[in-house]
Design a protein around this motif. Structure first.
Motif, PDB file in Angstrom:
ATOM      1  N   ILE A 125       1.151  -1.229   0.010  1.00 35.64           N
ATOM      2  CA  ILE A 125      -0.188  -0.314  -0.039  1.00 35.64           C
ATOM      3  C   ILE A 125       0.928   1.208  -0.249  1.00 35.64           C
ATOM      4  O   ILE A 125       1.851   1.619   0.408  1.00 35.64           O
ATOM      5  CB  ILE A 125      -0.581  -0.337   1.679  1.00 35.64           C
ATOM      6  CG1 ILE A 125      -2.022   0.637   1.165  1.00 35.64           C
ATOM      7  CG2 ILE A 125       0.025   0.703   2.648  1.00 35.64           C
ATOM      8  CD1 ILE A 125      -3.022   1.169   1.895  1.00 35.64           C
ATOM      9  N   TYR A 130      -3.643   3.362  -2.980  1.00 35.48           N
ATOM     10  CA  TYR A 130      -4.703   3.053  -1.716  1.00 35.48           C
ATOM     11  C   TYR A 130      -6.119   3.044  -2.033  1.00 35.48           C
ATOM     12  O   TYR A 130      -7.033   2.590  -1.900  1.00 35.48           O
ATOM     13  CB  TYR A 130      -4.393   4.105  -0.286  1.00 35.48           C
ATOM     14  CG  TYR A 130      -4.922   5.425  -0.502  1.00 35.48           C
ATOM     15  CD1 TYR A 130      -5.850   5.854  -0.262  1.00 35.48           C
ATOM     16  CD2 TYR A 130      -4.835   6.687  -0.285  1.00 35.48           C
ATOM     17  CE1 TYR A 130      -7.162   6.837  -0.677  1.00 35.48           C
ATOM     18  CE2 TYR A 130      -4.510   7.562  -0.819  1.00 35.48           C
ATOM     19  CZ  TYR A 130      -5.949   7.668  -0.641  1.00 35.48           C
ATOM     20  OH  TYR A 130      -6.860   9.311  -0.764  1.00 35.48           O
ATOM     21  N   TYR A 138      -5.928  -6.772   0.022  1.00 36.08           N
ATOM     22  CA  TYR A 138      -5.811  -6.647   1.731  1.00 36.08           C
ATOM     23  C   TYR A 138      -6.072  -7.605   2.585  1.00 36.08           C
ATOM     24  O   TYR A 138      -5.342  -8.663   3.013  1.00 36.08           O
ATOM     25  CB  TYR A 138      -7.107  -5.325   2.042  1.00 36.08           C
ATOM     26  CG  TYR A 138      -7.271  -3.801   2.307  1.00 36.08           C
ATOM     27  CD1 TYR A 138      -5.708  -3.313   2.544  1.00 36.08           C
ATOM     28  CD2 TYR A 138      -8.047  -2.879   0.687  1.00 36.08           C
ATOM     29  CE1 TYR A 138      -5.469  -1.717   1.973  1.00 36.08           C
ATOM     30  CE2 TYR A 138      -7.767  -2.461   0.753  1.00 36.08           C
ATOM     31  CZ  TYR A 138      -6.433  -1.498   1.163  1.00 36.08           C
ATOM     32  OH  TYR A 138      -6.475  -0.068   0.812  1.00 36.08           O
ATOM     33  N   ASN A 151       4.539  -4.079   4.435  1.00 34.32           N
ATOM     34  CA  ASN A 151       4.451  -3.044   4.030  1.00 34.32           C
ATOM     35  C   ASN A 151       4.529  -2.232   5.127  1.00 34.32           C
ATOM     36  O   ASN A 151       4.498  -0.916   4.843  1.00 34.32           O
ATOM     37  CB  ASN A 151       2.681  -3.435   4.320  1.00 34.32           C
ATOM     38  CG  ASN A 151       1.908  -3.057   3.174  1.00 34.32           C
ATOM     39  OD1 ASN A 151       0.947  -2.488   2.163  1.00 34.32           O
ATOM     40  ND2 ASN A 151       1.773  -5.252   2.851  1.00 34.32           N
ATOM     41  N   LEU A 165      -4.500   1.265   6.399  1.00 35.52           N
ATOM     42  CA  LEU A 165      -3.883  -0.052   6.022  1.00 35.52           C
ATOM     43  C   LEU A 165      -4.344  -1.124   7.148  1.00 35.52           C
ATOM     44  O   LEU A 165      -5.680  -2.422   7.079  1.00 35.52           O
ATOM     45  CB  LEU A 165      -2.509  -0.394   6.134  1.00 35.52           C
ATOM     46  CG  LEU A 165      -2.053  -1.757   6.103  1.00 35.52           C
ATOM     47  CD1 LEU A 165      -2.370  -2.488   5.024  1.00 35.52           C
ATOM     48  CD2 LEU A 165      -0.758  -2.107   6.204  1.00 35.52           C
ATOM     49  N   ARG A 168      -8.583  -1.766   8.143  1.00 36.65           N
ATOM     50  CA  ARG A 168      -9.071  -2.346   6.968  1.00 36.65           C
ATOM     51  C   ARG A 168      -9.589  -3.575   7.393  1.00 36.65           C
ATOM     52  O   ARG A 168      -8.609  -4.525   8.057  1.00 36.65           O
ATOM     53  CB  ARG A 168      -8.192  -2.664   5.635  1.00 36.65           C
ATOM     54  CG  ARG A 168      -7.745  -1.941   4.343  1.00 36.65           C
ATOM     55  CD  ARG A 168      -9.305  -0.770   3.988  1.00 36.65           C
ATOM     56  NE  ARG A 168      -9.962  -1.612   2.983  1.00 36.65           N
ATOM     57  CZ  ARG A 168     -10.895  -1.704   2.135  1.00 36.65           C
ATOM     58  NH1 ARG A 168     -11.563  -0.370   2.149  1.00 36.65           N
ATOM     59  NH2 ARG A 168     -11.489  -2.388   1.609  1.00 36.65           N
ATOM     60  N   GLU A 170     -10.315  -6.283   6.463  1.00 35.35           N
ATOM     61  CA  GLU A 170     -10.007  -7.248   5.608  1.00 35.35           C
ATOM     62  C   GLU A 170      -8.502  -8.381   5.946  1.00 35.35           C
ATOM     63  O   GLU A 170      -8.108  -9.351   6.263  1.00 35.35           O
ATOM     64  CB  GLU A 170     -10.187  -7.310   4.184  1.00 35.35           C
ATOM     65  CG  GLU A 170     -11.165  -7.082   3.437  1.00 35.35           C
ATOM     66  CD  GLU A 170     -11.639  -6.095   3.028  1.00 35.35           C
ATOM     67  OE1 GLU A 170     -12.362  -5.367   2.819  1.00 35.35           O
ATOM     68  OE2 GLU A 170     -10.576  -4.584   3.773  1.00 35.35           O
ATOM     69  N   VAL A 171      -7.824  -7.227   6.989  1.00 35.56           N
ATOM     70  CA  VAL A 171      -6.348  -7.765   6.406  1.00 35.56           C
ATOM     71  C   VAL A 171      -6.252  -8.044   8.342  1.00 35.56           C
ATOM     72  O   VAL A 171      -5.980  -9.172   8.258  1.00 35.56           O
ATOM     73  CB  VAL A 171      -5.646  -6.291   6.979  1.00 35.56           C
ATOM     74  CG1 VAL A 171      -3.891  -6.388   8.091  1.00 35.56           C
ATOM     75  CG2 VAL A 171      -5.752  -5.634   5.207  1.00 35.56           C
TER      76      VAL A 171
END
Length: 292
Positions: A125, A130, A138, A151, A165, A168, A170-171
């Motif tokens: 990212i 982004y 992600y 990252n 980041l 998010r 999903e991370v």
């Protein structure tokens, strides 16, 4: 030609030059008239069509120039710090304690993670990309070993992009589901064994990337307040030690690396600000280190 005409030409040649010139002029006029007649016979659509083609070329060229300008403007805006502020997922909007289900995952003989579907390139990212990152990007960052570290390494001086980041969903969801992470977050004893692995902890916290992050107080606070950190803190193993802070303190004080973290101003502030750690912050951190 008669003899008299020949003698007359020799005596008065200028009369015959004028006649010849007049004949040539008449022939040229006839030829010009013929071309004009032929030109006027061209189809009526030819000239408008040529004009239309020229207009189309000019219009397409103008579109290319305008599009290039817009791309340059958008890139400049994307790099503007204020542009990203409204896009962060604030931890205050997220309560991971709701609807949490724990799934038992049995650890294999080794903790190396083989991920066959990730491809060979990790998404990194930045302020350049982004806005175009996909949810799957992600997910890969959370799932792939060392992807988060990579990252972080690319953004050690940009707390806002790291905040975006780590917030998010999903991370965090992909990270805690990793086969080498899930068992640690499920079993307090495995987490304690990691805390007692001084070599591994020392290598990690003293690496160049993590050292740079720890030296940036704003970065540490961003990590501490992130949705990603909330995922870790509400896991079964970490919650066990949150409910028993005295056991957590024993593990921390027994590790030179973890004990040193308590002296870090950013870490102390992050612990004191965190929703889940705030109630036990004083026990975990101990006395405030003396000012130098």
């Amino acid at each position: 030609m008669k003899t008299e005409e020949i003698i007359d030409r020799l005596r008065h040649p200028h009369k015959y030059y004028k006649k010849s010139a007049a004949k040539n002029a008449s022939a040229q006029a006839d030829a010009t008239h013929g071309r004009t007649t032929r030109d006027s016979s061209l189809p009526s659509w030819v000239v408008p069509s040529l004009a239309a083609c020229i207009l189309v070329i000019v219009f397409v060229t103008w579109l290319f120039v305008l599009n290039a300008k817009n791309k340059a403007d958008n890139l400049t805006q994307a790099l503007e710090p204020k542009q990203i502020e409204g896009l962060t997922y604030e931890a205050a909007d997220f309560n991971p304690s709701k609807n949490v289900t724990y799934v038992q995952i049995n650890e294999g003989s080794d903790r190396n993670v083989a991920v066959d579907t990730l491809g060979t390139t990790l998404p990194i990212i930045s302020r350049y990309n982004y806005q175009s990152m996909t949810p799957n990007n992600y997910k890969i960052i959370g799932m792939a070993p060392w992807a988060l570290t990579e990252n972080f390494s690319a953004n050690t001086q940009d707390p806002q992009i790291i905040q975006y980041l780590l917030n998010r969903p999903e991370v965090g969801e992909a990270f805690i589901a990793r086969p080498d992470v899930a068992p640690l977050l499920e079993d307090p004893q495995l987490l304690a064994a990691l805390a007692q692995d001084h070599t591994t902890l020392n290598e990690f916290f003293n690496s160049d990337v993590i050292s740079q992050l720890l030296a940036n107080e704003q970065m540490v606070r961003v990590i501490g307040k992130s949705r990603f950190m909330s995922h870790l803190l509400i896991s079964k193993a970490v919650k066990y030690y949150r409910d028993r802070p005295q056991e957590a303190v024993k593990l921390i004080d027994a590790s030179p690396t973890l004990r040193a973290l308590k002296q870090n101003p950013g870490v102390r502030q992050a612990v004191e600000e965190n929703h889940y750690l705030k109630p036990i912050a004083q026990q975990l951190l101990g006395a405030t280190p003396a000012a130098k």
